[in-house]
Design a protein around this motif. Structure first.
Motif, PDB file in Angstrom:
ATOM      1  N   VAL A   1      41.585  42.334  36.635  1.00 33.24           N
ATOM      2  CA  VAL A   1      40.598  41.280  36.838  1.00 33.24           C
ATOM      3  C   VAL A   1      41.347  39.977  37.121  1.00 33.24           C
ATOM      4  O   VAL A   1      42.210  39.575  36.349  1.00 33.24           O
ATOM      5  N   PHE A   2      41.004  39.338  38.239  1.00 37.04           N
ATOM      6  CA  PHE A   2      41.564  38.038  38.584  1.00 37.04           C
ATOM      7  C   PHE A   2      40.545  36.959  38.251  1.00 37.04           C
ATOM      8  O   PHE A   2      39.385  37.047  38.673  1.00 37.04           O
ATOM      9  N   LEU A   3      40.972  35.946  37.502  1.00 39.20           N
ATOM     10  CA  LEU A   3      40.150  34.780  37.194  1.00 39.20           C
ATOM     11  C   LEU A   3      40.758  33.579  37.908  1.00 39.20           C
ATOM     12  O   LEU A   3      41.982  33.473  38.017  1.00 39.20           O
ATOM     13  N   ARG A   4      39.907  32.672  38.382  1.00 36.51           N
ATOM     14  CA  ARG A   4      40.401  31.516  39.125  1.00 36.51           C
ATOM     15  C   ARG A   4      39.749  30.237  38.631  1.00 36.51           C
ATOM     16  O   ARG A   4      38.566  30.202  38.320  1.00 36.51           O
ATOM     17  N   LYS A   5      40.572  29.192  38.574  1.00 40.78           N
ATOM     18  CA  LYS A   5      40.093  27.830  38.362  1.00 40.78           C
ATOM     19  C   LYS A   5      40.929  26.947  39.271  1.00 40.78           C
ATOM     20  O   LYS A   5      42.129  26.760  39.033  1.00 40.78           O
ATOM     21  N   GLY A   6      40.319  26.439  40.332  1.00 44.63           N
ATOM     22  CA  GLY A   6      41.078  25.665  41.315  1.00 44.63           C
ATOM     23  C   GLY A   6      42.143  26.538  41.931  1.00 44.63           C
ATOM     24  O   GLY A   6      41.861  27.636  42.406  1.00 44.63           O
ATOM     25  N   ASP A   7      43.392  26.088  41.889  1.00 47.61           N
ATOM     26  CA  ASP A   7      44.507  26.853  42.431  1.00 47.61           C
ATOM     27  C   ASP A   7      45.184  27.734  41.385  1.00 47.61           C
ATOM     28  O   ASP A   7      46.174  28.392  41.682  1.00 47.61           O
ATOM     29  N   ALA A   8      44.676  27.735  40.163  1.00 44.21           N
ATOM     30  CA  ALA A   8      45.290  28.520  39.086  1.00 44.21           C
ATOM     31  C   ALA A   8      44.563  29.854  38.924  1.00 44.21           C
ATOM     32  O   ALA A   8      43.336  29.904  38.915  1.00 44.21           O
ATOM     33  N   TYR A   9      45.326  30.920  38.797  1.00 39.20           N
ATOM     34  CA  TYR A   9      44.773  32.257  38.584  1.00 39.20           C
ATOM     35  C   TYR A   9      45.347  32.866  37.311  1.00 39.20           C
ATOM     36  O   TYR A   9      46.520  32.669  36.995  1.00 39.20           O
ATOM     37  N   LEU A  10      44.512  33.626  36.627  1.00 37.99           N
ATOM     38  CA  LEU A  10      44.956  34.508  35.553  1.00 37.99           C
ATOM     39  C   LEU A  10      44.669  35.926  36.012  1.00 37.99           C
ATOM     40  O   LEU A  10      43.583  36.213  36.528  1.00 37.99           O
ATOM     41  N   GLU A  11      45.619  36.811  35.834  1.00 39.64           N
ATOM     42  CA  GLU A  11      45.474  38.220  36.208  1.00 39.64           C
ATOM     43  C   GLU A  11      45.437  39.020  34.911  1.00 39.64           C
ATOM     44  O   GLU A  11      46.406  39.037  34.160  1.00 39.64           O
ATOM     45  N   LEU A  12      44.295  39.657  34.633  1.00 42.49           N
ATOM     46  CA  LEU A  12      44.097  40.346  33.365  1.00 42.49           C
ATOM     47  C   LEU A  12      44.312  41.846  33.526  1.00 42.49           C
ATOM     48  O   LEU A  12      43.635  42.489  34.327  1.00 42.49           O
ATOM     49  N   PHE A  13      45.245  42.383  32.753  1.00 46.15           N
ATOM     50  CA  PHE A  13      45.567  43.809  32.765  1.00 46.15           C
ATOM     51  C   PHE A  13      45.095  44.445  31.465  1.00 46.15           C
ATOM     52  O   PHE A  13      45.248  43.853  30.394  1.00 46.15           O
ATOM     53  N   ALA A  14      44.566  45.658  31.542  1.00 42.03           N
ATOM     54  CA  ALA A  14      44.245  46.420  30.336  1.00 42.03           C
ATOM     55  C   ALA A  14      45.556  46.916  29.744  1.00 42.03           C
ATOM     56  O   ALA A  14      46.384  47.477  30.453  1.00 42.03           O
ATOM     57  N   ALA A  15      45.750  46.683  28.459  1.00 39.30           N
ATOM     58  CA  ALA A  15      46.983  47.104  27.796  1.00 39.30           C
ATOM     59  C   ALA A  15      46.623  47.960  26.593  1.00 39.30           C
ATOM     60  O   ALA A  15      45.671  47.666  25.879  1.00 39.30           O
TER      61      ALA A  15
END
Length: 145
Positions: A44-58
């Motif tokens: 899952v990729f989350l975005r705020k402006g130019d910043a992204y968080l990439e969420l991986f199931a662990a």
């Protein structure tokens, strides 16, 4: 700077992607940008402006080494994510008991008048810094020398 090089994202391993996504969308203003379906799992990729968080199931039930204070101090481990806000107190009021405060709030008026910071733990144990009032020191040149 290398030709065309720019910031991309931070990848986070999540015990529960949905819980982590809700935390960053609700309290930090991120929005879902993309989901990559990998069959039994997804990214899952989350975005705020130019910043992204990439969420991986662990797998597993939590961080191998719980982080405290402002984050782990071991080489090779991310210390913390950091965000700016207009008011640390307003952020904490909105956050309520949704995350544990690991350090602060602390005032750094000796360095910058009005600089105040708190550190909280996200649902997966990542330390997240939230500050108000930080400003760059204009006396330094662009190379940081």
């Amino acid at each position: 700077m290398a030709a065309g090089l720019r910031w991309s994202h931070v990848g986070l391993n999540c015990t529960d992607q949905k819980t982590t996504e809700e935390f960053y969308t609700r309290y930090f203003g991120f929005a879902r940008a993309r989901v990559v379906d990998l069959g039994e799992t997804q990214i899952v990729f989350l975005r705020k402006g130019d910043a992204y968080l990439e969420l991986f199931a662990a797998g597993g039930t939590g961080p191998a080494r719980p982080a405290n204070d402002d984050g782990p101090q071991a080489p090779g481990r991310m210390r913390h994510l950091a965000f700016q806000t207009d008011s640390v107190d307003a952020f904490l009021a909105e956050l309520g008991d949704a995350a544990e405060v690991t350090l602060g709030p602390l005032d750094f008026d000796d360095f910058i008048c009005g600089w105040r910071t708190v550190w909280v733990r996200d649902p997966d144990g990542v330390i997240v810094e939230v500050s108000q009032g930080y400003e760059d020191d204009g006396s330094h040149d662009k190379d940081g020398a």
